[in-house]
Design an enzyme around this catalytic site. Structure first.
Site, PDB file in Angstrom:
ATOM      1  N   ARG A 106      74.368  -4.814  25.196  1.00  0.00           N
ATOM      2  CA  ARG A 106      73.915  -3.564  25.802  1.00  0.00           C
ATOM      3  C   ARG A 106      72.450  -3.686  26.186  1.00  0.00           C
ATOM      4  O   ARG A 106      71.602  -3.947  25.324  1.00  0.00           O
ATOM      5  CB  ARG A 106      74.120  -2.413  24.811  1.00  0.00           C
ATOM      6  CG  ARG A 106      73.923  -1.045  25.416  1.00  0.00           C
ATOM      7  CD  ARG A 106      74.425   0.038  24.500  1.00  0.00           C
ATOM      8  NE  ARG A 106      73.651   0.168  23.273  1.00  0.00           N
ATOM      9  CZ  ARG A 106      73.699   1.232  22.480  1.00  0.00           C
ATOM     10  NH1 ARG A 106      74.503   2.222  22.763  1.00  0.00           N
ATOM     11  NH2 ARG A 106      72.982   1.278  21.377  1.00  0.00           N
ATOM     12  N   THR A 110      68.763   0.447  29.852  1.00  0.00           N
ATOM     13  CA  THR A 110      69.744   1.201  30.642  1.00  0.00           C
ATOM     14  C   THR A 110      70.992   1.575  29.846  1.00  0.00           C
ATOM     15  O   THR A 110      71.757   2.457  30.261  1.00  0.00           O
ATOM     16  CB  THR A 110      70.196   0.379  31.863  1.00  0.00           C
ATOM     17  OG1 THR A 110      70.898  -0.783  31.390  1.00  0.00           O
ATOM     18  CG2 THR A 110      69.011  -0.053  32.700  1.00  0.00           C
ATOM     19  N   ASP A 202      73.795   0.065  13.108  1.00  0.00           N
ATOM     20  CA  ASP A 202      74.333  -0.949  14.007  1.00  0.00           C
ATOM     21  C   ASP A 202      75.360  -1.792  13.254  1.00  0.00           C
ATOM     22  O   ASP A 202      75.002  -2.567  12.351  1.00  0.00           O
ATOM     23  CB  ASP A 202      73.210  -1.822  14.547  1.00  0.00           C
ATOM     24  CG  ASP A 202      73.698  -2.791  15.631  1.00  0.00           C
ATOM     25  OD1 ASP A 202      74.498  -3.689  15.287  1.00  0.00           O
ATOM     26  OD2 ASP A 202      73.281  -2.657  16.782  1.00  0.00           O
ATOM     27  N   ASP A 205      74.724  -5.653  13.277  1.00  0.00           N
ATOM     28  CA  ASP A 205      73.628  -6.065  12.397  1.00  0.00           C
ATOM     29  C   ASP A 205      74.041  -6.000  10.932  1.00  0.00           C
ATOM     30  O   ASP A 205      73.729  -6.885  10.129  1.00  0.00           O
ATOM     31  CB  ASP A 205      72.388  -5.179  12.628  1.00  0.00           C
ATOM     32  CG  ASP A 205      71.700  -5.499  13.937  1.00  0.00           C
ATOM     33  OD1 ASP A 205      71.924  -6.587  14.479  1.00  0.00           O
ATOM     34  OD2 ASP A 205      70.912  -4.654  14.418  1.00  0.00           O
TER      35      ASP A 205
END
Length: 211
Positions: A106, A110, A202, A205
């Protein structure tokens, strides 16, 4: 959201999901829990697999016994990186399933997904597909992944995740109204960075111990 979103509220899944959400849960424990939930999700999303009957011989008698009807095995397509955890669990349940991978990252500015890898079985058009990723946040990655899988013309597609945000669900349904979403939880909203709240941070992660 209609019939397209299937909320899986099995107590074992909900319990393990809560443990995964906790900030103090270690990488090792997070990885084990994700694999376990992956297996349980696999059980739930395959409830509607068709069966046929085959004549077999038990040690005592012959019988017509149910077996899976599709000639071709399922394909599980993992959205990298974090989809790997769900994939591992589903393969425990369905070791003969075929596997595909789609690599997306990602763009932090944006939030648009960029594809860097795509590999699926050559005969995917004869197979049913489960696309797996722990999070449906903005929905951009899931939408892009399913779009890419659709280009291979599989028999059917289901999207499977742990957590979904209302914004991601809305976006996904808008683009792919024909693909059901299976999720263990629908959370409150996205924050300004596109993370699910309250969420679990996340997932990639936490799964791999990166940051």
């Amino acid at each position: 959201m209609g019939n397209q979103v299937i909320l899986i509220e099995h107590p074992l899944i909900q319990h393990k999901l809560t443990l995964m959400r906790k900030a103090e849960t270690s990488t090792v424990k997070f990885r084990v829990l994700l694999k376990e939930i992956g297996m349980l999700l696999g059980y739930e999303v395959t409830r509607d697999l068709p069966l046929k009957h085959e004549k077999i011989q038990t040690p005592l008698a012959s019988m017509n016994a149910p077996i899976l009807a599709p000639e071709k095995k399922l394909v599980i397509v993992s959205i990298q990186r974090a989809g790997q955890g769900i994939l591992d669990g589903m393969l425990e349940l369905m070791p003969s399933a075929r596997v595909g991978h789609i690599g997306l990252y990602r763009d932090p500015k944006t939030l648009i997904p960029v594809e860097y890898y795509f590999k699926v079985p050559h005969d995917i058009e004869k197979r049913d597909v489960l696309v797996v990723d722990p999070m449906l946040a903005t929905g951009n990655s899931a939408v892009a992944a399913v779009e890419r899988v659709k280009s291979t013309n599989p028999l059917s597609i289901k999207f499977v995740c742990l957590l979904a945000a209302p914004e991601g669900i809305e976006h996904f349904i808008e683009v792919h109204p024909d693909v059901p979403i299976y999720t263990a939880a629908i959370d409150e909203k996205l924050d300004e960075h596109g993370y699910i709240l309250p969420g679990m941070g996340d997932a990639g992660d936490r799964l791999f111990g990166t940051s």
